[in-house]
Design an enzyme around this catalytic site. Structure first.
Site, mmCIF file in Angstrom:
data_model
loop_
_atom_site.group_PDB
_atom_site.id
_atom_site.type_symbol
_atom_site.label_atom_id
_atom_site.label_comp_id
_atom_site.label_asym_id
_atom_site.label_seq_id
_atom_site.Cartn_x
_atom_site.Cartn_y
_atom_site.Cartn_z
ATOM 1 N N ARG A 29 29.835 26.753 23.007
ATOM 2 C CA ARG A 29 29.933 26.311 21.621
ATOM 3 C C ARG A 29 29.085 27.193 20.714
ATOM 4 N NH1 ARG A 29 32.772 21.625 21.856
ATOM 5 N NH2 ARG A 29 32.531 20.480 23.794
ATOM 6 N N ASP A 30 29.659 27.512 19.549
ATOM 7 C CA ASP A 30 28.933 28.297 18.550
ATOM 8 C C ASP A 30 27.750 27.474 18.045
ATOM 9 O OD1 ASP A 30 29.929 30.879 16.542
ATOM 10 O OD2 ASP A 30 28.280 29.591 15.886
ATOM 11 N N ILE A 31 26.616 28.136 17.867
ATOM 12 C CA ILE A 31 25.397 27.443 17.441
ATOM 13 C C ILE A 31 25.508 26.964 15.987
ATOM 14 C CG2 ILE A 31 24.069 29.407 16.518
ATOM 15 C CD1 ILE A 31 21.715 28.415 18.280
ATOM 16 N N ASN A 88 36.301 39.049 14.999
ATOM 17 C CA ASN A 88 35.700 39.865 13.946
ATOM 18 C C ASN A 88 35.316 41.231 14.501
ATOM 19 O OD1 ASN A 88 35.835 37.691 12.131
ATOM 20 N ND2 ASN A 88 33.889 36.871 12.871
ATOM 21 N N VAL A 97 27.432 39.851 16.277
ATOM 22 C CA VAL A 97 26.970 40.039 17.658
ATOM 23 C C VAL A 97 27.904 41.044 18.324
ATOM 24 C CG1 VAL A 97 26.517 38.941 19.878
ATOM 25 C CG2 VAL A 97 26.062 37.676 17.760
ATOM 26 N N HIS A 101 33.961 38.999 21.240
ATOM 27 C CA HIS A 101 34.163 37.560 21.446
ATOM 28 C C HIS A 101 35.316 37.066 20.601
ATOM 29 C CE1 HIS A 101 31.113 38.312 18.351
ATOM 30 N NE2 HIS A 101 31.617 37.271 17.697
ATOM 31 N N HIS A 103 36.576 33.748 18.606
ATOM 32 C CA HIS A 103 36.230 32.422 18.091
ATOM 33 C C HIS A 103 37.459 31.523 18.220
ATOM 34 C CE1 HIS A 103 32.628 33.619 15.515
ATOM 35 N NE2 HIS A 103 33.199 34.803 15.686
HETATM 36 P P1 5GP Z 1 30.482 37.128 14.809
HETATM 37 O O1 5GP Z 1 29.905 36.963 13.422
HETATM 38 O O2 5GP Z 1 29.843 38.302 15.526
HETATM 39 O O3 5GP Z 1 31.983 37.186 14.840
HETATM 40 O O4 5GP Z 1 30.128 35.812 15.594
HETATM 41 C C1 5GP Z 1 28.894 35.592 16.185
HETATM 42 C C2 5GP Z 1 28.746 34.106 16.325
HETATM 43 O O5 5GP Z 1 27.685 33.848 17.214
HETATM 44 C C3 5GP Z 1 28.425 33.378 15.018
HETATM 45 O O6 5GP Z 1 29.453 32.444 14.717
HETATM 46 C C4 5GP Z 1 27.080 32.696 15.294
HETATM 47 O O7 5GP Z 1 26.981 31.399 14.755
HETATM 48 C C5 5GP Z 1 27.047 32.671 16.817
HETATM 49 N N1 5GP Z 1 25.705 32.701 17.377
HETATM 50 C C6 5GP Z 1 24.670 33.461 16.950
HETATM 51 N N2 5GP Z 1 23.592 33.246 17.710
HETATM 52 C C7 5GP Z 1 23.950 32.307 18.639
HETATM 53 C C8 5GP Z 1 23.248 31.667 19.721
HETATM 54 O O8 5GP Z 1 22.077 31.924 19.994
HETATM 55 N N3 5GP Z 1 23.955 30.762 20.450
HETATM 56 C C9 5GP Z 1 25.254 30.467 20.166
HETATM 57 N N4 5GP Z 1 25.844 29.554 20.968
HETATM 58 N N5 5GP Z 1 25.936 31.054 19.181
HETATM 59 C C10 5GP Z 1 25.296 31.966 18.414
#
Ligand code: 5GP
Length: 115
Positions: A29-31, A88, A97, A101, A103
């Protein structure tokens, strides 16, 4: 060595709410959830920072990430109401990140176009 946050989650160096795991894919799950269901599906082995870094050889893995997300959405009861898979890529794509990944978002109407 994958030194991203998600590499640390794979190695259980930092905690995450893991909802799916097999040999290739981890789902957690996303944080900072943007919908009632917000799960990230990541490859466990190939160190792939972005979609742009993917090649033909990664096609099975990319397909598996999407099919895993779809199967999970179905198992959670969202097949009919619908859901969204988002990937993304780099700065303007909103990637933060650099471990590829997908979503999975579901549980509310999702607007289009995205912001
Ligand atoms: P991006 O912006 O790279 O597409 O998505 C990265 C996602 O990782 C974001 O939606 C963010 O909320 C999530 N995220 C960042 N740090 C953590 C973490 O420590 N744990 C979890 N479970 N999700 C995280």
């Amino acid at each position: 060595m994958d030194d991203t946050l998600f590499g640390k989650i794979i190695r259980r160096e930092i905690p995450a709410d893991i909802v799916f795991e097999d040999d290739d894919v981890l789902g957690f799950r996303d944080i900072n959830p943007q919908a009632p269901l917000h799960v990230l599906f990541i490859p466990k082995r190939q160190p792939l920072p972005t979609l742009d870094a993917a090649s033909e050889a990664d096609a099975p893995l990319l397909g598996k990430l999407l099919l895993t997300a779809a199967a999970f959405a179905r198992s959670e009861g969202y097949a009919d109401s619908g859901y969204r898979c988002v990937l993304n890529c780099n700065r303007d794509g909103g990637q933060t990140v650099y471990h590829l990944h997908v979503h999975l978002l579901a549980g509310r109407p999702l607007h289009w176009p995205p912001g």
